[in-house]
Motif scaffolding. Structure first.
Motif, mmCIF file in Angstrom:
data_model
loop_
_atom_site.group_PDB
_atom_site.id
_atom_site.type_symbol
_atom_site.label_atom_id
_atom_site.label_comp_id
_atom_site.label_asym_id
_atom_site.label_seq_id
_atom_site.Cartn_x
_atom_site.Cartn_y
_atom_site.Cartn_z
ATOM 1 N N UNK A 172 -9.776 12.902 -13.525
ATOM 2 C CA UNK A 172 -8.804 12.243 -12.595
ATOM 3 C C UNK A 172 -7.278 12.322 -12.887
ATOM 4 N N UNK A 173 -6.845 11.792 -11.888
ATOM 5 C CA UNK A 173 -5.086 11.577 -12.050
ATOM 6 C C UNK A 173 -5.083 10.812 -13.333
ATOM 7 N N UNK A 174 -3.873 11.267 -14.529
ATOM 8 C CA UNK A 174 -3.746 10.532 -15.642
ATOM 9 C C UNK A 174 -4.493 10.861 -16.764
ATOM 10 N N UNK A 175 -5.593 11.917 -16.521
ATOM 11 C CA UNK A 175 -6.481 12.113 -17.626
ATOM 12 C C UNK A 175 -5.700 12.812 -18.968
ATOM 13 N N UNK A 176 -6.329 12.440 -20.002
ATOM 14 C CA UNK A 176 -5.674 13.434 -20.919
ATOM 15 C C UNK A 176 -6.815 14.455 -21.301
ATOM 16 N N UNK A 177 -6.099 15.696 -21.813
ATOM 17 C CA UNK A 177 -6.969 16.860 -21.948
ATOM 18 C C UNK A 177 -6.522 17.578 -23.097
#
Length: 247
Positions: A16-21
């Protein structure tokens, strides 16, 4: 136990939007390009990436960057990507520049459940003392700078405290994997992919060669399937050359 997904779109659908990867790869080696392309198509934005570098212009994470989908990145290398440098200097991208070995250890520690560790790398520099420009303002002034970090002495030497990284998702590329998620990485692709795979709360692996459970010698497994949640088969994936040289 069968973790194979039908498509790249299915593999990244819940990012989703704002996720950290955490994204594997070293230069242009071992980059999960198919998963990145699927994420570009999926539309998630305001992302925070953790990777050695942000690819190059038009390749790998460079495609997400050019589309304005990355808000912040943690990495150790900015070279070979003009758009990366432009966005950072223009105040469009926040960058937490981290020594390369420290970055690898922050990921490894996250995968091992170690919340923080002490290292000599960066002692006596802005890495430890704070003041590195994380984000610039549009006028070129520093808008956000790195904080000072805790230091401590051990056996007559000074060390700086670094926090582990445990991102929401990890995207990795493996040479071989089985349906249970056991992975084997090849050569330069082994530099960051195993650490990313262990650190991610949800790990998604694209694999060139998909085999049945038991076909990989247990002694040859670099990342055990307990760390991996989804497997995508990507036969014949593109492998571009970063610097082509001739005699």
């Amino acid at each position: 136990m069968d973790k194979v997904v039908a498509s790249a779109a299915d593999a990244v659908a819940d990012i989703g939007d704002g996720a950290s990867l955490a994204v594997g790869g070293f230069g242009m080696s071992g980059v999960p390009t198919v998963l990145i392309a699927a994420l570009l198509e999926q539309g998630a934005t305001d992302l925070e990436t953790i990777s050695n570098n942000l690819g190059v212009d038009g390749f790998g994470l460079g495609t997400l960057l050019a589309a304005g989908r990355i808000r912040r990145t943690i990495g150790s290398y900015v070279g070979n990507n003009k758009e990366f440098a432009r966005q950072y200097l223009a105040g469009e991208l926040e960058l937490e520049l981290t020594p390369q070995g420290t970055l690898a250890e922050r990921l490894r520690a996250g995968g091992a459940g170690i919340p923080a560790f002490y290292t000599p790398a960066g002692v006596g520099t802005l890495v430890a003392e704070g003041g590195l420009p994380w984000r610039y303002a549009a006028d070129g002034a520093v808008a956000v700078e790195s904080p000072a970090k805790e230091t401590r002495g051990f056996d007559g030497m000074t060390y700086v405290l670094e926090r582990a990284l445990t991102p929401d998702f990890a995207l990795v590329h493996a040479w071989k994997g089985d349906r249970h998620g056991n992975l084997v990485f090849r050569r330069a692709a082994r530099n960051f992919n195993p650490d990313c795979a262990a650190a991610g709360r949800t790990t998604i692996a694209q694999v060139e060669h998909l085999v049945e459970p038991g076909e990989i010698d247990p002694d040859a497994v670099h990342t055990p399937g307990i760390h991996v949640h989804r497997v995508l088969h990507v036969p014949g994936v593109e492998k571009p050359v970063e610097f082509r040289t001739v005699r």
